[in-house]
Design a protein around this motif. Structure first.
Motif, short mmCIF file in Angstrom:
data_model
loop_
_atom_site.label_atom_id
_atom_site.label_comp_id
_atom_site.label_asym_id
_atom_site.label_seq_id
_atom_site.Cartn_x
_atom_site.Cartn_y
_atom_site.Cartn_z
N GLY A 227 0.81 -1.21 0.00
CA GLY A 227 0.00 0.00 0.00
C GLY A 227 0.84 1.25 0.00
N ILE A 228 1.89 1.27 0.79
CA ILE A 228 2.79 2.43 0.88
C ILE A 228 3.49 2.69 -0.45
N HIS A 229 3.91 1.64 -1.11
CA HIS A 229 4.74 1.80 -2.32
C HIS A 229 3.94 1.73 -3.62
N GLY A 230 2.62 1.49 -3.52
CA GLY A 230 1.81 1.46 -4.73
C GLY A 230 1.91 0.17 -5.52
N PHE A 231 2.15 -0.94 -4.82
CA PHE A 231 2.23 -2.24 -5.48
C PHE A 231 0.95 -3.03 -5.21
N ASP A 232 0.60 -3.92 -6.12
CA ASP A 232 -0.43 -4.91 -5.86
C ASP A 232 0.23 -6.16 -5.28
N LEU A 233 -0.56 -7.02 -4.67
CA LEU A 233 -0.04 -8.22 -4.02
C LEU A 233 -0.89 -9.42 -4.41
N THR A 234 -0.23 -10.52 -4.76
CA THR A 234 -0.93 -11.78 -5.02
C THR A 234 -0.35 -12.87 -4.15
N LEU A 235 -1.22 -13.59 -3.45
CA LEU A 235 -0.83 -14.73 -2.64
C LEU A 235 -1.08 -16.01 -3.43
N ILE A 236 -0.18 -16.98 -3.30
CA ILE A 236 -0.21 -18.18 -4.12
C ILE A 236 -0.08 -19.41 -3.23
N GLU A 237 -0.94 -20.40 -3.45
CA GLU A 237 -0.78 -21.68 -2.77
C GLU A 237 0.41 -22.43 -3.35
N THR A 238 1.17 -23.11 -2.48
CA THR A 238 2.30 -23.90 -2.96
C THR A 238 1.79 -25.00 -3.89
N MET A 239 2.54 -25.25 -4.97
CA MET A 239 2.11 -26.22 -5.98
C MET A 239 3.00 -27.45 -5.92
N PRO A 240 2.42 -28.65 -6.08
CA PRO A 240 3.19 -29.89 -5.95
C PRO A 240 3.98 -30.22 -7.21
N LEU A 241 5.05 -29.43 -7.45
CA LEU A 241 5.90 -29.62 -8.62
C LEU A 241 7.35 -29.86 -8.19
N GLY A 242 7.91 -30.99 -8.57
CA GLY A 242 9.33 -31.24 -8.37
C GLY A 242 9.70 -31.69 -6.97
N GLU A 243 10.75 -32.51 -6.90
CA GLU A 243 11.26 -32.98 -5.62
C GLU A 243 12.05 -31.87 -4.93
N ILE A 244 11.74 -31.64 -3.65
CA ILE A 244 12.49 -30.70 -2.84
C ILE A 244 12.91 -31.41 -1.56
N GLU A 245 13.69 -30.73 -0.71
CA GLU A 245 14.24 -31.41 0.46
C GLU A 245 13.23 -31.65 1.57
N GLU A 246 12.10 -30.94 1.56
CA GLU A 246 11.14 -31.09 2.64
C GLU A 246 9.79 -31.56 2.12
N ASP A 247 8.90 -31.95 3.03
CA ASP A 247 7.56 -32.40 2.69
C ASP A 247 6.64 -31.19 2.56
N ARG A 248 6.03 -31.01 1.39
CA ARG A 248 5.19 -29.84 1.15
C ARG A 248 3.97 -29.78 2.07
N THR A 249 3.53 -30.93 2.54
CA THR A 249 2.36 -30.91 3.41
C THR A 249 2.64 -30.13 4.69
N ASP A 250 3.91 -30.01 5.07
CA ASP A 250 4.26 -29.24 6.27
C ASP A 250 4.07 -27.75 6.05
N ARG A 251 4.13 -27.29 4.79
CA ARG A 251 4.09 -25.86 4.48
C ARG A 251 2.81 -25.42 3.79
#
Length: 358
Positions: A200-224
């Motif tokens: 709001g201060i800087h005049g930007f818009d904001l979009t929130l995104i749910e994590t997507m189940p793409l690719g192997e990573i080091e942690e379990d996505r269900t935790d995040r």
């Protein structure tokens, strides 16, 4: 659907003007939005996107900038009006400004309405004025936290100050800015109020995104995983949110925040399937055309582009690309099959987001 379908150009059976017709999928949706990954490489290693140790593609498999320009132009000739350049981090690609300058000719000709960029912001201090000069007017900047320590932990190698300086440079250059933040339980779920105030201060818009189940990573996505339906309900207890008809052509659904006057978007592939109006396809830096982010079906356009049969016959190559696009779009599915995996299960798809493009 996981097969890689070969493209075998056939003798054209359509009228001379049909090659300029719009691309329409089996469900009557006009495909007028192309997202193009120009590299799988990135100077960050965000925990929800990449493994810390990545093996990147060999150069020979990656399309040249000239080949990317040729494919983008083929899509524009078939009615694509919006083009988003993505990665990896697109601005780490050598000589990437050349591609923006080349694609800018379609803006000048009126064949393209929008040339945009998704970036982590690390290179904007250098590129922002040149991007604006090339015709870019809007950028999406991935920024999940305003906390320096958390930012370093999420990106593994990024510096928050570098991105904030990039945002300043982009704003000074005249670029409209939207911040994209992946909602991560236990990491940034207490920061959304602060991010709304910051934008709001800087005049930007904001979009929130749910994590997507793409690719192997080091942690379990269900935790995040954090459902944005719960985030929205929580925010509405402190902010006045009203539905907006604003659309960018992407999957976000927007609200207006009365207290700041800025837009707040939600991208919810898991809690609310956004496929019904999908007008998008994604082209990887290797020339694979993914018809849906959440499916593995794809078409190999690089095979057509590098077919020696057309080496000295540009018109024949144009015709072959036309046929390849028609065949591919005829297989675009109705929607994705994303579900958040149960604890301990692998991702829905093995490829990383950096390969497909954001």
């Amino acid at each position: 659907m996981s097969a890689l379908h070969p493209i075998r150009p056939q003798s054209p059976s359509k009228s001379p003007n049909q090659s300029q017709s719009q691309l329409v999928d089996p469900f009557g949706r006009h495909v007028d939005y192309l997202r193009v990954s120009v590299t799988d490489r990135c100077d960050f290693r965000c925990v929800y996107c990449m493994a810390e140790t990545m093996t990147f593609l060999p150069k020979r498999e990656v399309l040249s900038l000239e080949e990317l320009d040729r494919l983008c132009s083929a899509f524009i000739a078939r009615g694509v009006r919006k083009l988003r350049i993505t990665g990896g981090e697109p601005l780490v690609r050598k000589n990437i400004l050349w591609l923006f300058q080349r694609l800018g000719r379609h803006l000048e000709a009126g064949a393209l309405d929008d040339l945009t960029l998704t970036t982590n912001g690390s290179q904007l201090t250098h590129y922002a004025p040149q991007l604006y000069a090339a015709g870019v007017r809007r950028v999406n900047v991935s920024l999940d936290t305003l906390d320096r320590a958390k930012f370093a932990a999420i990106t593994r190698r990024g510096r928050l100050e570098q991105v904030l300086d990039g945002l300043k440079a982009a704003k000074k250059a005249g670029l409209e800015i939207k911040i994209n933040a992946v909602a991560l339980r236990g990491i940034n779920d207490q920061e959304f109020d602060e991010m709304i105030r910051f934008c709001g201060i800087h005049g930007f818009d904001l979009t929130l995104i749910e994590t997507m189940p793409l690719g192997e990573i080091e942690e379990d996505r269900t935790d995040r995983y954090l459902p944005l339906s719960a985030v929205r309900a929580d925010l509405e207890s402190r902010w006045t949110l009203t539905d907006s008809a604003y659309r960018t052509g992407g999957p976000a659904r927007y609200m207006i925040i009365k207290e700041t006057g800025r837009k707040l978007g939600f991208i919810t592939p898991l809690t609310h399937n956004f496929c019904e109006g999908c007008n998008r396809v994604r082209l990887t830096c290797t020339g694979l055309l993914y018809l849906c982010l959440g499916q593995d079906d794809k078409a190999d356009l690089r095979r057509v582009l590098r077919d020696k049969t057309y080496a000295n016959d540009p018109r024949a190559l144009d015709a072959a690309l036309d046929l390849a696009l028609d065949e591919a779009i005829s297989r675009k599915p109705k929607g994705h099959d994303f579900v958040i995996e149960r604890k301990g299960e692998g991702p829905a798809l093995s490829r990383h987001m950096s390969v497909t493009g954001g």
